[in-house]
Design a protein around this motif. Structure first.
Motif, mmCIF file in Angstrom:
data_model
loop_
_atom_site.group_PDB
_atom_site.id
_atom_site.type_symbol
_atom_site.label_atom_id
_atom_site.label_comp_id
_atom_site.label_asym_id
_atom_site.label_seq_id
_atom_site.Cartn_x
_atom_site.Cartn_y
_atom_site.Cartn_z
ATOM 1 N N TYR A 204 0.859 -1.181 0.000
ATOM 2 C CA TYR A 204 0.000 0.000 0.000
ATOM 3 C C TYR A 204 0.893 1.228 0.000
ATOM 4 O O TYR A 204 1.993 1.196 0.549
ATOM 5 C CB TYR A 204 -0.906 0.017 1.245
ATOM 6 N N MET A 205 0.431 2.301 -0.593
ATOM 7 C CA MET A 205 1.205 3.529 -0.662
ATOM 8 C C MET A 205 1.712 3.939 0.718
ATOM 9 O O MET A 205 0.929 4.100 1.663
ATOM 10 C CB MET A 205 0.350 4.658 -1.250
ATOM 11 N N GLY A 206 3.031 4.094 0.843
ATOM 12 C CA GLY A 206 3.634 4.539 2.093
ATOM 13 C C GLY A 206 3.918 3.443 3.089
ATOM 14 O O GLY A 206 4.653 3.658 4.058
ATOM 15 N N ARG A 207 3.365 2.244 2.895
ATOM 16 C CA ARG A 207 3.501 1.171 3.891
ATOM 17 C C ARG A 207 4.779 0.381 3.660
ATOM 18 O O ARG A 207 5.045 -0.098 2.566
ATOM 19 C CB ARG A 207 2.303 0.235 3.829
ATOM 20 N N VAL A 208 5.563 0.237 4.724
ATOM 21 C CA VAL A 208 6.808 -0.525 4.657
ATOM 22 C C VAL A 208 6.912 -1.438 5.871
ATOM 23 O O VAL A 208 6.217 -1.260 6.857
ATOM 24 C CB VAL A 208 8.054 0.398 4.602
ATOM 25 N N ILE A 209 7.809 -2.398 5.767
ATOM 26 C CA ILE A 209 8.148 -3.265 6.894
ATOM 27 C C ILE A 209 9.589 -2.986 7.267
ATOM 28 O O ILE A 209 10.455 -2.845 6.388
ATOM 29 C CB ILE A 209 7.932 -4.744 6.524
ATOM 30 N N GLY A 210 9.849 -2.883 8.575
ATOM 31 C CA GLY A 210 11.207 -2.571 9.018
ATOM 32 C C GLY A 210 11.492 -3.128 10.401
ATOM 33 O O GLY A 210 10.573 -3.442 11.165
ATOM 34 N N PRO A 211 12.772 -3.240 10.758
ATOM 35 C CA PRO A 211 13.173 -3.845 12.023
ATOM 36 C C PRO A 211 13.331 -2.852 13.167
ATOM 37 O O PRO A 211 13.692 -1.687 12.973
ATOM 38 C CB PRO A 211 14.528 -4.468 11.680
ATOM 39 N N LEU A 212 13.090 -3.351 14.377
ATOM 40 C CA LEU A 212 13.398 -2.660 15.622
ATOM 41 C C LEU A 212 14.375 -3.531 16.394
ATOM 42 O O LEU A 212 14.220 -4.758 16.445
ATOM 43 C CB LEU A 212 12.158 -2.424 16.478
ATOM 44 N N ALA A 213 15.396 -2.911 16.989
ATOM 45 C CA ALA A 213 16.415 -3.661 17.727
ATOM 46 C C ALA A 213 17.057 -2.725 18.740
ATOM 47 O O ALA A 213 16.748 -1.534 18.793
ATOM 48 C CB ALA A 213 17.470 -4.218 16.765
ATOM 49 N N ARG A 214 17.978 -3.278 19.520
ATOM 50 C CA ARG A 214 18.655 -2.452 20.522
ATOM 51 C C ARG A 214 19.941 -1.846 19.978
ATOM 52 O O ARG A 214 20.530 -0.971 20.626
ATOM 53 C CB ARG A 214 18.924 -3.282 21.774
ATOM 54 N N THR A 215 20.405 -2.300 18.795
ATOM 55 C CA THR A 215 21.618 -1.757 18.183
ATOM 56 C C THR A 215 21.408 -1.544 16.701
ATOM 57 O O THR A 215 20.622 -2.262 16.055
ATOM 58 C CB THR A 215 22.828 -2.701 18.374
ATOM 59 N N VAL A 216 22.140 -0.602 16.139
ATOM 60 C CA VAL A 216 22.085 -0.359 14.694
ATOM 61 C C VAL A 216 22.629 -1.555 13.931
ATOM 62 O O VAL A 216 22.122 -1.902 12.852
ATOM 63 C CB VAL A 216 22.842 0.932 14.337
ATOM 64 N N ASP A 217 23.658 -2.219 14.449
ATOM 65 C CA ASP A 217 24.192 -3.400 13.775
ATOM 66 C C ASP A 217 23.114 -4.454 13.572
ATOM 67 O O ASP A 217 23.050 -5.108 12.517
ATOM 68 C CB ASP A 217 25.350 -4.006 14.579
ATOM 69 N N ASP A 218 22.251 -4.642 14.565
ATOM 70 C CA ASP A 218 21.186 -5.628 14.423
ATOM 71 C C ASP A 218 20.128 -5.174 13.428
ATOM 72 O O ASP A 218 19.522 -5.999 12.722
ATOM 73 C CB ASP A 218 20.553 -5.928 15.777
ATOM 74 N N VAL A 219 19.869 -3.869 13.357
ATOM 75 C CA VAL A 219 18.963 -3.350 12.344
ATOM 76 C C VAL A 219 19.509 -3.675 10.946
ATOM 77 O O VAL A 219 18.777 -4.141 10.063
ATOM 78 C CB VAL A 219 18.763 -1.832 12.513
ATOM 79 N N ALA A 220 20.805 -3.459 10.747
ATOM 80 C CA ALA A 220 21.425 -3.749 9.449
ATOM 81 C C ALA A 220 21.396 -5.246 9.143
ATOM 82 O O ALA A 220 21.137 -5.656 8.004
ATOM 83 C CB ALA A 220 22.855 -3.232 9.426
ATOM 84 N N LEU A 221 21.661 -6.077 10.153
ATOM 85 C CA LEU A 221 21.620 -7.522 9.951
ATOM 86 C C LEU A 221 20.214 -7.959 9.543
ATOM 87 O O LEU A 221 20.044 -8.774 8.617
ATOM 88 C CB LEU A 221 22.051 -8.232 11.236
ATOM 89 N N ALA A 222 19.209 -7.421 10.209
ATOM 90 C CA ALA A 222 17.833 -7.750 9.848
ATOM 91 C C ALA A 222 17.522 -7.325 8.413
ATOM 92 O O ALA A 222 16.873 -8.061 7.660
ATOM 93 C CB ALA A 222 16.862 -7.085 10.828
ATOM 94 N N MET A 223 18.000 -6.143 8.025
ATOM 95 C CA MET A 223 17.731 -5.668 6.672
ATOM 96 C C MET A 223 18.372 -6.562 5.611
ATOM 97 O O MET A 223 17.826 -6.723 4.507
ATOM 98 C CB MET A 223 18.218 -4.227 6.517
ATOM 99 N N ALA A 224 19.503 -7.157 5.917
ATOM 100 C CA ALA A 224 20.139 -8.076 4.966
ATOM 101 C C ALA A 224 19.249 -9.274 4.682
ATOM 102 O O ALA A 224 19.344 -9.901 3.615
ATOM 103 C CB ALA A 224 21.489 -8.543 5.508
ATOM 104 N N VAL A 225 18.372 -9.598 5.610
ATOM 105 C CA VAL A 225 17.427 -10.698 5.438
ATOM 106 C C VAL A 225 16.116 -10.221 4.809
ATOM 107 O O VAL A 225 15.559 -10.874 3.914
ATOM 108 C CB VAL A 225 17.150 -11.376 6.795
ATOM 109 N N LEU A 226 15.626 -9.069 5.254
ATOM 110 C CA LEU A 226 14.317 -8.586 4.824
ATOM 111 C C LEU A 226 14.307 -8.015 3.412
ATOM 112 O O LEU A 226 13.286 -8.117 2.707
ATOM 113 C CB LEU A 226 13.809 -7.512 5.797
#
Length: 467
Positions: A204-226
């Motif tokens: 849907y317009m504007g709708r995205v899926i994204g990660p929440l974590a306690r560190t930026v490194d984990d956000v980046a790791l999640a994005m490599a999968v998503l």
């Protein structure tokens, strides 16, 4: 909990992967610690719509911890991400009898393929249209920092689980701030990625899926999968991340910010006025960027009350279509706040809806044209810190339900990436996040900058996670 168990729940996904590779501990050890933590804290904070502990146990026992990017790593997915056997109730009692899903959504397939140990689905407010953990189906989700504070929303359970250390990576969704707002109110790192680089079903317009974590490194790791194609190719808006290398976030850290063009944006121009404590946190972060060699420039508001009103109308009508389709008895089960909000669009003519759509496009244009000359834009995530857990919004007024999203929503509809990192606390201890936004498809560099700030911020801005 024992000291060893506390150590395991405090580790990032990056640290878990290193521990698995070294044989220091096993995925089953980590899962046992996380489940003990959930038993201890979840009755108070109410993070889960569904738990999958038996499934998680099977995954953890079968895991070597080295077979995929998230092999053996405990994660959660937001309630509105389809998983086999679970309903898509959208947080509302009106859909409590929705049929169970028979096919996993894109993100469920992608995380499974990389070995993630999914421990459950996390709660959301009705239709995902509140920035609070208040649901007619699930009740109130509360902050691990203080049960009297909101956890934010609509990725309410995702943020609660992350801050409570129910595993290191949690996946939410965002159409106006629903990943970033709960992240800022719970001290987390998060990313609303560029539109189209993570597959969504339905899009849907504007709708995205994204990660929440306690560190930026984990956000980046999640994005490599998503940020990979849906194996079933259901998202017609999917563009892919344009050859982004997420490993560069940790693998090629920024030594300084020389030459970086940074905008500072602390007056949204509409909605709630920004709390001076929040402004002070953002200004302190901007000063840190300037001392590190960035060229820092303050920018004027690019949104307006008129544009925020048109966005509110557009989102009301979107949700009114959903509510109108319900039988009358089911409509009565929708959270009263949401019911009153959507009824504001019930009698609008088509011309008003098209005018609202034009307003959304004008907001997109204003956001892009104001920010495109900068590498990063620094701003508050929200104009205020956490409010009472029982309130559906900071104003507690359906007529001003969107008065707090003037910093976040513009980047949904401009399709630009926007991250958040905790940057400080109010005098009474409530977390305050820094929003960092960038040009489309510049997600990796944005996270590199966010990671730089995470390491450079003062100790007083670094969360000591709630015990």
């Amino acid at each position: 909990m024992t000291a060893v168990a506390t150590d395991l729940i405090s580790l990032s996904a990056t640290e878990l992967r290193a521990g698995y590779a070294a044989g220091t501990f096993r995925p089953v050890d980590v899962l046992e610690a996380v489940l003990a933590r959930i038993a201890e804290r979840n009755p108070q904070i109410n993070a889960f719509s569904e738990t999958e502990f038996d499934r998680a146990g099977r995954k953890a026992r079968a895991s070597t911890g080295t077979a995929g990017l998230l092999d053996g790593v405990p994660i959660t997915l937001k309630e509105n991400i389809a998983t086999v056997g679970h309903r898509l109730a959208a947080g509302t009692a009106a859909l409590a009898e929705a049929p169970p899903q028979t096919v996993d959504g894109p993100v469920a397939l992608l995380t499974d393929a990389q070995g993630a140990v999914r421990i459950g689905k996390t709660v959301m407010p009705d239709y995902g249209m509140l920035s609070a953990g208040v649901s007619s189906l699930h009740g109130i989700t509360r902050s691990p920092w203080n049960p009297g504070w909101t956890v934010g929303g609509s990725s309410a359970g995702s943020a609660a689980a992350a801050a409570a250390r129910f595993g290191p990576i949690h996946v939410g969704s965002d159409i106006g701030g629903s990943v970033r707002l709960p992240a800022t109110w719970t001290g987390l790192a998060a990313l609303k990625p560029t539109f189209g680089i993570v597959p969504v079903d339905p899009p849907y317009m504007g709708r995205v899926i994204g990660p929440l974590a306690r560190t930026v490194d984990d956000v980046a790791l999640a994005m490599a999968v998503l940020a990979e194609p849906d194996p079933l190719a259901r998202d017609h808006t999917f563009t892919g991340p344009r050859a982004a290398n997420w490993a560069d976030v940790a693998g090629q850290p920024l030594a300084d910010l020389a030459g970086l063009r940074v905008a500072v944006h602390t007056d949204a121009g509409c909605g709630l006025p920004t709390d001076p404590e929040v402004v002070a946190v953002v200004d302190a972060a901007a000063a840190l960027f300037e001392r590190a060699g960035a060229h820092v420039e303050r920018i004027a508001p690019f949104a307006s009350e008129e544009l925020l009103h048109e966005l509110d109308v557009f989102l009301r009508m979107r949700s009114w279509v959903d509510v109108k389709a319900l039988p009358m008895a089911a409509r009565d089960r929708v959270l009263p706040y949401i019911r009153e909000w959507v009824l504001g669009a019930a009698d609008l003519p088509g011309t008003a809806v098209i005018q609202a759509y034009h307003g959304v496009q004008a907001l997109r244009r204003a956001t892009v044209t104001t920010t495109e000359q900068f590498d990063v834009v620094l701003s508050p995530v929200a104009p205020v810190a956490a409010f009472p857990a029982e309130d559906p919004s900071p104003t507690n007024d359906p007529a001003r339900a969107m008065a707090h999203i003037a910093y976040t929503a513009p980047y949904n509809f401009s399709e630009q990436p926007a991250a958040t990192v905790n940057a400080g606390f109010t005098a009474d201890g409530r977390p305050v996040g820094l929003q960092l936004a960038a040009r489309r498809y510049d997600d990796v560099r944005l996270l590199q900058v966010a990671r730089w700030y995470e390491g450079a911020r003062p100790a007083s801005a670094t969360p000591a996670w709630p015990a």
